[in-house]
Design a protein around this motif. Sequence first.
Motif, PDB file in Angstrom:
ATOM      1  N   GLN A 165       1.330  -1.041  -0.110  1.00  0.00           N
ATOM      2  CA  GLN A 165      -0.105  -0.159  -0.321  1.00  0.00           C
ATOM      3  C   GLN A 165       0.405   1.224   0.094  1.00  0.00           C
ATOM      4  O   GLN A 165       1.531   2.061  -0.607  1.00  0.00           O
ATOM      5  N   CYS A 166       1.178   1.490   0.747  1.00  0.00           N
ATOM      6  CA  CYS A 166       2.085   3.053   1.195  1.00  0.00           C
ATOM      7  C   CYS A 166       3.393   2.067   0.502  1.00  0.00           C
ATOM      8  O   CYS A 166       4.381   3.377   0.495  1.00  0.00           O
ATOM      9  N   GLY A 167       3.929   1.198   1.108  1.00  0.00           N
ATOM     10  CA  GLY A 167       5.360   0.625   0.966  1.00  0.00           C
ATOM     11  C   GLY A 167       6.232   0.635   1.882  1.00  0.00           C
ATOM     12  O   GLY A 167       7.476   0.133   1.793  1.00  0.00           O
ATOM     13  N   TYR A 168       5.921   1.586   2.449  1.00  0.00           N
ATOM     14  CA  TYR A 168       7.463   1.726   3.626  1.00  0.00           C
ATOM     15  C   TYR A 168       7.560   0.287   4.325  1.00  0.00           C
ATOM     16  O   TYR A 168       8.857   0.496   4.351  1.00  0.00           O
ATOM     17  N   CYS A 169       6.958  -0.485   4.634  1.00  0.00           N
ATOM     18  CA  CYS A 169       7.590  -1.433   5.646  1.00  0.00           C
ATOM     19  C   CYS A 169       8.152  -2.522   4.280  1.00  0.00           C
ATOM     20  O   CYS A 169       8.731  -3.580   4.769  1.00  0.00           O
ATOM     21  N   GLN A 170       7.883  -2.783   2.974  1.00  0.00           N
ATOM     22  CA  GLN A 170       7.664  -3.753   2.324  1.00  0.00           C
ATOM     23  C   GLN A 170       9.396  -4.144   2.374  1.00  0.00           C
ATOM     24  O   GLN A 170       9.247  -4.869   2.375  1.00  0.00           O
ATOM     25  N   CYS A 194       3.292  -3.635  10.162  1.00  0.00           N
ATOM     26  CA  CYS A 194       2.364  -3.108   8.594  1.00  0.00           C
ATOM     27  C   CYS A 194       1.771  -2.636   8.857  1.00  0.00           C
ATOM     28  O   CYS A 194       0.074  -2.835   9.427  1.00  0.00           O
ATOM     29  N   ARG A 195       1.713  -1.083   8.705  1.00  0.00           N
ATOM     30  CA  ARG A 195       0.871  -0.456   9.469  1.00  0.00           C
ATOM     31  C   ARG A 195      -0.754   0.443   8.188  1.00  0.00           C
ATOM     32  O   ARG A 195      -1.486   0.642   8.509  1.00  0.00           O
ATOM     33  N   CYS A 196       0.112  -0.765   7.349  1.00  0.00           N
ATOM     34  CA  CYS A 196      -1.081  -0.764   6.487  1.00  0.00           C
ATOM     35  C   CYS A 196      -2.183  -2.394   5.897  1.00  0.00           C
ATOM     36  O   CYS A 196      -3.469  -2.150   5.790  1.00  0.00           O
ATOM     37  N   THR A 249      -1.377  -5.111   5.200  1.00  0.00           N
ATOM     38  CA  THR A 249      -0.997  -5.434   3.926  1.00  0.00           C
ATOM     39  C   THR A 249      -0.479  -7.384   4.525  1.00  0.00           C
ATOM     40  O   THR A 249      -0.622  -8.187   3.588  1.00  0.00           O
TER      41      THR A 249
HETATM   42  S1  FES Z   1       2.781  -1.522   2.948  1.00  0.00           S
HETATM   43 FE1  FES Z   1       1.950   0.846   4.843  1.00  0.00          FE
HETATM   44  S2  FES Z   1       3.611   0.397   6.259  1.00  0.00           S
HETATM   45 FE2  FES Z   1       2.801  -1.618   5.296  1.00  0.00          FE
END
Ligand code: FES
Length: 157
Positions: free
Chosen positions: A95-100, A131-133, A135
């Motif tokens: 999603q936001c990608g930050y944790c990916q 993952c804050r989103c 996923t």
């Molecule tokens: S995709 Fe947003 S924090 Fe995991």
Amino acid sequence: MIKLNINGKLTELDVADDMPLLWALRDVAKLTGSKYGCGKGLCGACTVHIDGQATRACITPMSYAAGKKVTTIEGLSDDGEHALQQAWQQFNVAQCGYCQPGQIMSAAGLLKNNPNPSDADIDQAMSGNICRCGTYPRIRQAIHQAAKVMAGNGEQS
Ligand code: FES
Ligand code: FES
């Protein structure tokens, strides 16, 4: 100077022994794929491999990484063709990608040790990657798919 192998390249970094590996990777080696999240070994955003083991770079001092082989998300494959990266795209995981990047590096560590993980194995191995989103279901699906592809019986889309 600290010598280590980063993504297959012998590298010398002019950093202090107690600098966290994550700082050296991001700020000195300019490899910004590994992310800074909690800085305390709790979220997994900074996960890299050291001598093949998934490791939290934010709490690993350079003195530990010295002389070792470090692989970051940039070095997982030459061109994003690793089965996990392909599966991540196939299932649109991020999603936001930050944790990916950290998620993928933890997943790669899991598949190295366990090429055919169950849902429970995946949940356990990935439990330190936050993952804050939210996923997680797609991460699990993608890991199963990558495991199939790596075993030679997956369907690539
Ligand atoms: S995709 Fe947003 S924090 Fe995991
Ligand atoms: S930034 Fe390293 S575990 Fe959170």
